[in-house]
Design a protein around this motif. Structure first.
Motif, short mmCIF file in Angstrom:
data_model
loop_
_atom_site.label_atom_id
_atom_site.label_comp_id
_atom_site.label_asym_id
_atom_site.label_seq_id
_atom_site.Cartn_x
_atom_site.Cartn_y
_atom_site.Cartn_z
N ILE A 42 63.72 -31.07 -19.12
CA ILE A 42 62.83 -31.81 -18.18
C ILE A 42 62.80 -33.16 -18.76
O ILE A 42 62.31 -33.46 -19.68
CB ILE A 42 61.73 -30.99 -17.87
CG1 ILE A 42 61.99 -29.56 -17.30
CG2 ILE A 42 60.57 -31.74 -16.87
CD1 ILE A 42 62.54 -29.57 -15.90
N ASP A 43 62.64 -34.20 -17.81
CA ASP A 43 62.45 -35.62 -18.06
C ASP A 43 61.78 -36.41 -17.12
O ASP A 43 62.11 -35.73 -15.77
CB ASP A 43 63.48 -36.58 -18.97
CG ASP A 43 62.81 -37.41 -19.63
OD1 ASP A 43 61.63 -37.64 -19.83
OD2 ASP A 43 63.86 -38.11 -20.65
N ASP A 44 61.31 -37.38 -17.06
CA ASP A 44 60.91 -38.05 -15.94
C ASP A 44 62.09 -38.95 -15.44
O ASP A 44 62.20 -38.80 -14.11
CB ASP A 44 59.58 -39.24 -16.46
CG ASP A 44 60.00 -40.07 -17.16
OD1 ASP A 44 61.08 -39.94 -18.22
OD2 ASP A 44 59.34 -41.23 -17.68
N PHE A 45 62.90 -39.60 -16.07
CA PHE A 45 63.90 -40.29 -15.43
C PHE A 45 65.35 -39.96 -16.04
O PHE A 45 65.53 -39.75 -17.16
CB PHE A 45 63.79 -41.83 -15.67
CG PHE A 45 62.80 -42.71 -14.82
CD1 PHE A 45 63.64 -43.22 -13.65
CD2 PHE A 45 61.44 -42.72 -15.00
CE1 PHE A 45 62.65 -44.07 -12.92
CE2 PHE A 45 60.67 -43.38 -14.18
CZ PHE A 45 61.19 -43.89 -13.21
N LEU A 46 66.39 -40.13 -15.21
CA LEU A 46 67.71 -40.01 -15.53
C LEU A 46 68.30 -41.43 -15.31
O LEU A 46 68.42 -41.64 -13.97
CB LEU A 46 68.56 -38.59 -14.95
CG LEU A 46 69.97 -38.54 -15.28
CD1 LEU A 46 70.21 -38.49 -16.63
CD2 LEU A 46 70.54 -37.46 -14.43
N ALA A 47 68.84 -41.95 -16.33
CA ALA A 47 69.41 -43.34 -15.93
C ALA A 47 70.85 -43.29 -16.52
O ALA A 47 71.70 -42.53 -15.77
CB ALA A 47 68.57 -44.47 -16.78
N ASN A 48 71.21 -43.63 -17.67
CA ASN A 48 72.47 -43.78 -18.17
C ASN A 48 72.93 -42.34 -18.60
O ASN A 48 73.83 -42.08 -19.09
CB ASN A 48 72.76 -44.59 -19.16
CG ASN A 48 72.67 -46.07 -18.68
OD1 ASN A 48 73.51 -46.37 -17.77
ND2 ASN A 48 71.61 -46.94 -19.01
N GLY A 49 71.79 -41.39 -18.90
CA GLY A 49 72.12 -40.28 -19.56
C GLY A 49 71.88 -40.07 -21.10
O GLY A 49 72.35 -39.16 -21.62
N GLY A 108 66.44 -55.74 -14.01
CA GLY A 108 67.30 -55.01 -14.78
C GLY A 108 67.49 -53.59 -14.63
O GLY A 108 67.78 -52.84 -15.30
N GLY A 109 67.08 -53.32 -13.33
CA GLY A 109 67.24 -52.12 -12.68
C GLY A 109 66.35 -50.97 -13.07
O GLY A 109 66.42 -49.76 -13.29
N ILE A 110 65.00 -51.45 -13.50
CA ILE A 110 63.98 -50.68 -13.87
C ILE A 110 62.75 -50.24 -12.73
O ILE A 110 62.74 -51.23 -12.02
CB ILE A 110 63.32 -51.00 -15.21
CG1 ILE A 110 64.31 -51.16 -16.33
CG2 ILE A 110 62.27 -50.32 -15.58
CD1 ILE A 110 63.93 -51.72 -17.62
N LEU A 111 62.53 -49.44 -12.71
CA LEU A 111 61.45 -48.76 -11.63
C LEU A 111 60.29 -48.42 -12.26
O LEU A 111 60.34 -47.66 -13.03
CB LEU A 111 62.00 -47.53 -10.77
CG LEU A 111 61.00 -46.97 -9.81
CD1 LEU A 111 61.16 -47.99 -8.85
CD2 LEU A 111 61.45 -45.75 -9.15
N PHE A 171 67.99 -47.46 -23.26
CA PHE A 171 68.15 -48.56 -22.10
C PHE A 171 66.88 -49.38 -21.87
O PHE A 171 67.03 -50.78 -21.87
CB PHE A 171 68.73 -47.92 -20.96
CG PHE A 171 68.64 -48.58 -19.61
CD1 PHE A 171 69.34 -49.67 -19.17
CD2 PHE A 171 67.65 -48.20 -18.75
CE1 PHE A 171 69.10 -50.43 -18.03
CE2 PHE A 171 67.26 -48.77 -17.65
CZ PHE A 171 68.03 -50.00 -17.26
N THR A 172 65.80 -49.03 -21.54
CA THR A 172 64.61 -49.64 -21.26
C THR A 172 64.25 -50.47 -22.80
O THR A 172 63.78 -51.51 -22.52
CB THR A 172 63.65 -48.66 -20.89
OG1 THR A 172 63.17 -47.78 -21.73
CG2 THR A 172 63.56 -48.25 -19.40
N LYS A 173 64.50 -49.94 -23.70
CA LYS A 173 63.99 -50.67 -24.95
C LYS A 173 65.15 -51.55 -25.73
O LYS A 173 65.01 -52.46 -26.81
CB LYS A 173 63.22 -49.71 -25.96
CG LYS A 173 62.05 -49.19 -25.22
CD LYS A 173 61.52 -48.36 -26.39
CE LYS A 173 59.97 -47.63 -25.94
NZ LYS A 173 60.27 -46.19 -25.65
#
Ligand code: 5GP
Length: 189
Positions: free
Chosen positions: A122-129, A17-20, A98-100
């Motif tokens: 500041i955050d670790d990941f930007l995915a869908n925003g 599902g596109g998770i790193l 999105f991850t949960k």
């Protein structure tokens, strides 16, 4: 940012599902030396900006945020994912994870985010925003000013970055993942 890109390619793992997964150096075990280098790079990228507060969301954003706050000598505020029963005067927004695959409330005490604050998120990941949009809502509610948004890793195929840059926000990501298709990590040059 070469040191992070290199580390993603050696230690990052692709999930369905596109998770790193970067549990080896960011999300569970943390590599302080890499974190320091990444924070210095983000500080450099926002050097032209006037910043008086770093804002992040618990929990994974706190480590890079605190390193940035230390370097910039400004306070670090982390938005909470659960409204504390001891706090009444809170700004609240809803964020879809999105991850949960569910929504949750994100809140910050009015005491720690004010009108006129010049805020770097500041955050670790930007995915869908979605997390970023929630933060923008909190900043707007507080009548504070968003100075920019810095991420360690952006997943370009989920397009949160397109949306934020389209809003004329300075968005800086230290590694941009173009694709995780077939569990192959493709990083933008
Ligand atoms: P967004 O709200 O931009 O869709 O997702 C951002 C949030 O979801 C980040 O705060 C991060 O915690 C989490 N997230 C999104 N994608 C990933 C991913 O691929 N790996 C990890 N470890 N976290 C992610």
């Amino acid at each position: 940012f070469a040191p992070l890109v290199k580390r993603i390619l050696t230690d990052g793992k692709c999930l369905e599902g596109g998770i790193l997964k970067v549990d080896n150096f960011i999300n569970h075990q943390i590599d302080p030396e890499l974190l320091k280098q990444m924070s210095i790079e983000l500080v450099r990228r926002f050097a032209a900006k006037d910043i008086n507060k770093i804002l992040t969301i618990e929990a994974s954003g706190i480590a890079p945020a605190i390193m940035m706050g230390f370097l910039l000598d400004v306070p670090v505020v982390f938005a909470k994912k659960k409204k504390p029963s001891t706090m009444s005067d809170m700004l609240v927004t809803s964020v879809f994870s999105f991850t949960k695959q569910r929504s949750y409330d994100v809140c910050v005490a009015k005491e720690f985010l004010h009108k006129g604050d010049k805020v770097l998120f500041i955050d670790d990941f930007l995915a869908n925003g979605n997390a970023a949009k929630g933060i923008i809502d909190l900043i707007n509610q507080a009548e504070a000013e968003l100075v920019g948004m810095g991420f360690l890793i952006e997943k370009a195929f989920q397009h949160g970055g397109d949306y934020l840059r389209g809003q004329n926000i300075q968005v800086e990501s230290l590694a941009i993942i173009d694709s995780l298709d077939n569990c192959t990590i493709t990083i933008k040059e």
